[in-house]
Motif scaffolding. Sequence first.
Motif, short mmCIF file in Angstrom:
data_model
loop_
_atom_site.label_atom_id
_atom_site.label_comp_id
_atom_site.label_asym_id
_atom_site.label_seq_id
_atom_site.Cartn_x
_atom_site.Cartn_y
_atom_site.Cartn_z
N ASN A 1 11.38 5.56 -8.70
CA ASN A 1 11.43 6.84 -7.98
C ASN A 1 10.40 6.91 -6.85
N ALA A 2 9.25 6.28 -7.04
CA ALA A 2 8.27 6.21 -5.95
C ALA A 2 8.84 5.44 -4.78
N GLY A 3 9.68 4.44 -5.06
CA GLY A 3 10.33 3.69 -4.00
C GLY A 3 11.29 4.54 -3.19
N ILE A 4 11.95 5.50 -3.83
CA ILE A 4 12.83 6.41 -3.10
C ILE A 4 12.01 7.30 -2.18
N ALA A 5 10.93 7.87 -2.72
CA ALA A 5 10.05 8.70 -1.89
C ALA A 5 9.50 7.88 -0.72
N GLY A 6 9.09 6.65 -1.02
CA GLY A 6 8.54 5.78 0.01
C GLY A 6 9.54 5.42 1.09
N TYR A 7 10.80 5.35 0.74
CA TYR A 7 11.86 5.10 1.72
C TYR A 7 11.83 6.14 2.83
N ARG B 1 -3.72 20.07 -7.66
CA ARG B 1 -4.49 20.64 -6.55
C ARG B 1 -5.38 19.57 -5.91
N GLN B 2 -6.08 18.83 -6.73
CA GLN B 2 -6.95 17.77 -6.21
C GLN B 2 -6.16 16.75 -5.40
N ALA B 3 -5.00 16.34 -5.92
CA ALA B 3 -4.20 15.32 -5.26
C ALA B 3 -3.73 15.75 -3.89
N LEU B 4 -3.37 17.02 -3.77
CA LEU B 4 -2.85 17.52 -2.50
C LEU B 4 -3.95 17.88 -1.51
N GLU B 5 -5.13 18.22 -2.02
CA GLU B 5 -6.23 18.60 -1.14
C GLU B 5 -6.99 17.40 -0.60
N LYS B 6 -7.05 16.32 -1.37
CA LYS B 6 -7.88 15.20 -0.97
C LYS B 6 -7.33 14.52 0.28
N GLU B 7 -8.23 14.07 1.12
CA GLU B 7 -7.82 13.47 2.39
C GLU B 7 -7.18 12.11 2.20
N ALA B 8 -7.75 11.29 1.31
CA ALA B 8 -7.23 9.94 1.07
C ALA B 8 -6.13 10.01 0.01
N LYS B 9 -4.93 9.68 0.42
CA LYS B 9 -3.79 9.70 -0.49
C LYS B 9 -3.19 8.31 -0.60
N PRO B 10 -2.43 8.04 -1.65
CA PRO B 10 -1.79 6.73 -1.76
C PRO B 10 -0.83 6.49 -0.59
N ALA B 11 -0.66 5.23 -0.24
CA ALA B 11 0.35 4.89 0.77
C ALA B 11 1.74 5.02 0.14
N PRO B 12 2.74 5.41 0.90
CA PRO B 12 4.11 5.41 0.36
C PRO B 12 4.48 4.01 -0.14
N LEU B 13 5.20 3.95 -1.25
CA LEU B 13 5.64 2.68 -1.81
C LEU B 13 6.94 2.27 -1.14
N VAL B 14 6.91 1.17 -0.40
CA VAL B 14 8.07 0.74 0.37
C VAL B 14 8.52 -0.64 -0.11
N PHE B 15 9.80 -0.74 -0.47
CA PHE B 15 10.42 -2.01 -0.81
C PHE B 15 11.44 -2.35 0.28
N LYS B 16 11.15 -3.34 1.10
CA LYS B 16 12.07 -3.73 2.17
C LYS B 16 11.75 -5.14 2.63
N PRO B 17 12.74 -6.04 2.56
CA PRO B 17 14.06 -5.92 1.94
C PRO B 17 13.92 -5.80 0.42
N VAL B 18 15.04 -5.67 -0.24
CA VAL B 18 15.01 -5.37 -1.68
C VAL B 18 15.68 -6.48 -2.48
N GLU B 19 14.98 -6.95 -3.49
CA GLU B 19 15.59 -7.81 -4.51
C GLU B 19 15.44 -7.11 -5.85
N LEU B 20 16.53 -6.63 -6.37
CA LEU B 20 16.57 -5.89 -7.63
C LEU B 20 17.08 -6.80 -8.74
N GLU B 21 16.34 -6.87 -9.83
CA GLU B 21 16.81 -7.60 -11.01
C GLU B 21 16.77 -6.67 -12.21
N VAL B 22 17.91 -6.57 -12.89
CA VAL B 22 18.01 -5.72 -14.07
C VAL B 22 18.39 -6.58 -15.27
#
Length: 271
Positions: free
Chosen positions: A137-143, A200-221
């Motif tokens: 799901n973080a990968g979707i947000a990162g997209y 609150r802390q997560a949204l107020e803090k200046e330093a936030k995680p980078a979006p998680l981006v998968f590109k190109p994608v290799e999915l293995e299930v």
Amino acid sequence: MKVLISVDMEGVAGIVSWLQDEPEHRMITRRLMTAEANAAIEGALAAGAKEIVVADSHNTMINLIPDELRPEARLISGSARPLSMVEGVDETFDGVVFVGYHSAVGTPNGVLDHSYSSRTVAGVRVNGRRVGEIGINAGIAGYFGVPVVCVTGDQAAAEEARALLGPELVTVPVKRGIGRVAADSLHPQEARRRIAAGVRQALEKEAKPAPLVFKPVELEVRFHTTAMADMANLIPESQRVDGTTVRFRHDDYIVAFKVFRAMVTLAYSAA
């Protein structure tokens, strides 16, 4: 500030069994989920959020009690949805919060650990990285260029999220797994207090995680049985890696995510 809050069940304080999703326990479980969603909304409002969207993200996605949810938020509920647990996210959001999340299938002491489907999925890797619902799901947000800024759930989920998304992520562990179906949990009121403060802390803090981006994608299930993999391998352009593992490659993560969901649905028919 615009925030999406995705709310699952298994990582909520006091939840240790899927029996708590059965009729005799279900209203208690729904109230626990709704209360943790409200705590996250409270934290987002305190941080200055002006638009809050809550995505009900467990099972049939009709768990949160609408008239008990804080009125400052909009609610996305019901299934099936194209983006599933993070339906509604797009490039206009400033951050995503995961509430009540759990660890990936196969995690020691992960309370109710699984990855989208306990019945079918034995493991998921994206670009070689082991992921569960947090990573998928973080990968979707990162997209869409949106970071996941806070994750609440059990200790195993918090550790998984931090390892995947980095040290700037705020995590709020509300219980410690004792195997898969037992836990040492905070009192729900204390869990909600910590969730509100963490969001609150997560949204107020200046330093936030980078979006998680998968590109190109290799999915293995990896599936539990060869019959399940047989069905998943019906997806055009999918490749059989071994008896129980199916691979799919694409440049677009959303396409790969929808293929993942189709694979799981097909595999379920062989369960």
